[in-house]
Design a protein around this motif. Sequence first.
Motif, PDB file in Angstrom:
ATOM      1  N   LEU A  84      -5.254   1.721   3.662  1.00 28.81           N
ATOM      2  CA  LEU A  84      -4.450   2.288   4.757  1.00 28.81           C
ATOM      3  C   LEU A  84      -5.334   2.607   5.954  1.00 28.81           C
ATOM      4  CD1 LEU A  84      -2.746   4.128   2.050  1.00 28.81           C
ATOM      5  CD2 LEU A  84      -1.285   3.298   3.890  1.00 28.81           C
ATOM      6  N   ASP A  85      -4.830   2.270   7.136  1.00 23.15           N
ATOM      7  CA  ASP A  85      -5.664   2.388   8.338  1.00 23.15           C
ATOM      8  C   ASP A  85      -5.085   3.356   9.355  1.00 23.15           C
ATOM      9  OD1 ASP A  85      -3.446   0.588   9.053  1.00 23.15           O
ATOM     10  OD2 ASP A  85      -4.546   0.330  10.935  1.00 23.15           O
ATOM     11  N   PHE A  86      -5.959   3.745  10.285  1.00 20.76           N
ATOM     12  CA  PHE A  86      -5.539   4.367  11.537  1.00 20.76           C
ATOM     13  C   PHE A  86      -6.243   3.539  12.604  1.00 20.76           C
ATOM     14  CE2 PHE A  86      -6.285   7.758  14.863  1.00 20.76           C
ATOM     15  CZ  PHE A  86      -4.977   7.794  15.286  1.00 20.76           C
ATOM     16  N   ASP A  94       0.835  -1.202   0.000  1.00 23.49           N
ATOM     17  CA  ASP A  94       0.000   0.000   0.000  1.00 23.49           C
ATOM     18  C   ASP A  94       0.869   1.250   0.000  1.00 23.49           C
ATOM     19  OD1 ASP A  94       0.943  -0.456   2.588  1.00 23.49           O
ATOM     20  OD2 ASP A  94      -1.022  -0.281   3.550  1.00 23.49           O
ATOM     21  N   ILE A  95       1.945   1.218   0.835  1.00 24.31           N
ATOM     22  CA  ILE A  95       2.792   2.407   0.940  1.00 24.31           C
ATOM     23  C   ILE A  95       4.199   1.992   1.344  1.00 24.31           C
ATOM     24  CG2 ILE A  95       2.126   2.831   3.372  1.00 24.31           C
ATOM     25  CD1 ILE A  95       2.204   5.863   2.700  1.00 24.31           C
ATOM     26  N   VAL A  96       5.196   2.642   0.760  1.00 24.79           N
ATOM     27  CA  VAL A  96       6.571   2.470   1.228  1.00 24.79           C
ATOM     28  C   VAL A  96       6.908   3.741   2.001  1.00 24.79           C
ATOM     29  CG1 VAL A  96       8.971   2.028   0.625  1.00 24.79           C
ATOM     30  CG2 VAL A  96       7.144   1.058  -0.783  1.00 24.79           C
ATOM     31  N   ASP A  97       7.160   3.548   3.300  1.00 27.22           N
ATOM     32  CA  ASP A  97       7.353   4.669   4.208  1.00 27.22           C
ATOM     33  C   ASP A  97       8.845   4.706   4.590  1.00 27.22           C
ATOM     34  OD1 ASP A  97       6.527   6.754   5.939  1.00 27.22           O
ATOM     35  OD2 ASP A  97       6.225   5.364   7.586  1.00 27.22           O
ATOM     36  N   THR A  98       9.235   4.098   5.719  1.00 30.12           N
ATOM     37  CA  THR A  98      10.667   4.018   6.034  1.00 30.12           C
ATOM     38  C   THR A  98      11.365   3.071   5.066  1.00 30.12           C
ATOM     39  OG1 THR A  98      10.466   2.146   7.548  1.00 30.12           O
ATOM     40  CG2 THR A  98      10.191   4.348   8.490  1.00 30.12           C
ATOM     41  N   GLY A  99      10.622   2.138   4.505  1.00 28.87           N
ATOM     42  CA  GLY A  99      11.191   1.169   3.568  1.00 28.87           C
ATOM     43  C   GLY A  99      11.570  -0.143   4.224  1.00 28.87           C
ATOM     44  N   ARG A 100      11.475  -0.198   5.567  1.00 24.02           N
ATOM     45  CA  ARG A 100      11.924  -1.406   6.280  1.00 24.02           C
ATOM     46  C   ARG A 100      11.110  -2.638   5.910  1.00 24.02           C
ATOM     47  NH1 ARG A 100      12.469   1.869  11.566  1.00 24.02           N
ATOM     48  NH2 ARG A 100      14.712   2.147  11.707  1.00 24.02           N
ATOM     49  N   THR A 101       9.800  -2.471   5.803  1.00 18.41           N
ATOM     50  CA  THR A 101       8.954  -3.638   5.523  1.00 18.41           C
ATOM     51  C   THR A 101       9.341  -4.269   4.192  1.00 18.41           C
ATOM     52  OG1 THR A 101       7.163  -2.582   6.745  1.00 18.41           O
ATOM     53  CG2 THR A 101       6.575  -4.456   5.340  1.00 18.41           C
ATOM     54  N   VAL A 102       9.378  -3.476   3.133  1.00 19.70           N
ATOM     55  CA  VAL A 102       9.689  -4.087   1.835  1.00 19.70           C
ATOM     56  C   VAL A 102      11.123  -4.591   1.795  1.00 19.70           C
ATOM     57  CG1 VAL A 102       7.907  -3.021   0.413  1.00 19.70           C
ATOM     58  CG2 VAL A 102      10.072  -1.847   0.712  1.00 19.70           C
TER      59      VAL A 102
HETATM   60  P1  IMP Z   1       7.630   0.977   6.356  1.00 18.73           P
HETATM   61  O1  IMP Z   1       8.156  -0.357   6.778  1.00 18.73           O
HETATM   62  O2  IMP Z   1       8.024   2.081   7.291  1.00 18.73           O
HETATM   63  O3  IMP Z   1       7.919   1.319   4.916  1.00 18.73           O
HETATM   64  O4  IMP Z   1       6.091   0.919   6.605  1.00 18.73           O
HETATM   65  C1  IMP Z   1       5.158   0.479   5.758  1.00 18.73           C
HETATM   66  C2  IMP Z   1       3.873   0.292   6.525  1.00 18.73           C
HETATM   67  O5  IMP Z   1       3.630   1.357   7.465  1.00 18.73           O
HETATM   68  C3  IMP Z   1       2.716   0.332   5.567  1.00 18.73           C
HETATM   69  O6  IMP Z   1       2.457  -0.934   5.015  1.00 18.73           O
HETATM   70  C4  IMP Z   1       1.598   0.865   6.432  1.00 18.73           C
HETATM   71  O7  IMP Z   1       0.970  -0.201   7.086  1.00 18.73           O
HETATM   72  C5  IMP Z   1       2.273   1.738   7.455  1.00 18.73           C
HETATM   73  N1  IMP Z   1       2.163   3.178   7.109  1.00 18.73           N
HETATM   74  C6  IMP Z   1       3.156   3.995   6.725  1.00 18.73           C
HETATM   75  N2  IMP Z   1       2.700   5.241   6.467  1.00 18.73           N
HETATM   76  C7  IMP Z   1       1.362   5.191   6.670  1.00 18.73           C
HETATM   77  C8  IMP Z   1       0.306   6.185   6.538  1.00 18.73           C
HETATM   78  O8  IMP Z   1       0.485   7.360   6.180  1.00 18.73           O
HETATM   79  N3  IMP Z   1      -0.954   5.739   6.855  1.00 18.73           N
HETATM   80  C9  IMP Z   1      -1.221   4.459   7.237  1.00 18.73           C
HETATM   81  N4  IMP Z   1      -0.261   3.531   7.360  1.00 18.73           N
HETATM   82  C10 IMP Z   1       1.026   3.882   7.089  1.00 18.73           C
END
Ligand code: IMP
Length: 178
Positions: free
Chosen positions: A157-159, A99-107
Amino acid sequence: MHKDIKRVIISYEQIEQRSKELAKEVEAYYEDKDAPLLVALLKGSIPFLAELIKHIELDIEYDFMDVSSYEGTESIGDVRILKDLDQSIKGLNILLVEDIVDTGRTVQEVTKTLFNKGANEVKIVSLLDKPSRRLVDVKADFVGFEIPNEFVVGFGLDFNEKYRQLGYVGILKDELYE
Ligand code: IMP
């Protein structure tokens, strides 16, 4: 619009249009390769997976994984597998759907896991990308929309597990975060 949403930043029409374009990019990439197994990360990628696959005219298959960060080891970034793939992926081309790449750690961690399982190749398609938040050196190969550093909900995407069902990506009203 849902009563808790302050602003829609990406409409369903934009998501649909961009998903069609991404599907064509994916098709072009795999033109001379074996069609990929799509690995979708639960739960956030479900609406995007459903939208994207409608437009991919390749003989793809899809499977699901659910992962969570190891508590207390955030800096290491390991992931715990809550639900594993149903099948062996030895020698397969994998297209990881997020759904989203944020810090990138998950992917980053899931990619490592998929290679450990014998994947031939791992590419990443993500609906959203927040490049300004990146803490590790990963890049999604196919990105729907780059967004600024704002917390968004909707389209998976959830809260606190809410708002995943919204058909658009939006920003919550400020009082919801208090
Ligand atoms: P990463 O490992 O930091 O890239 O995190 C990815 C995960 O963080 C996503 O799969 C989301 O579940 C969650 N996440 C990151 N940013 C958002 C956001 O803006 N809204 C909701 N979930 C987020």
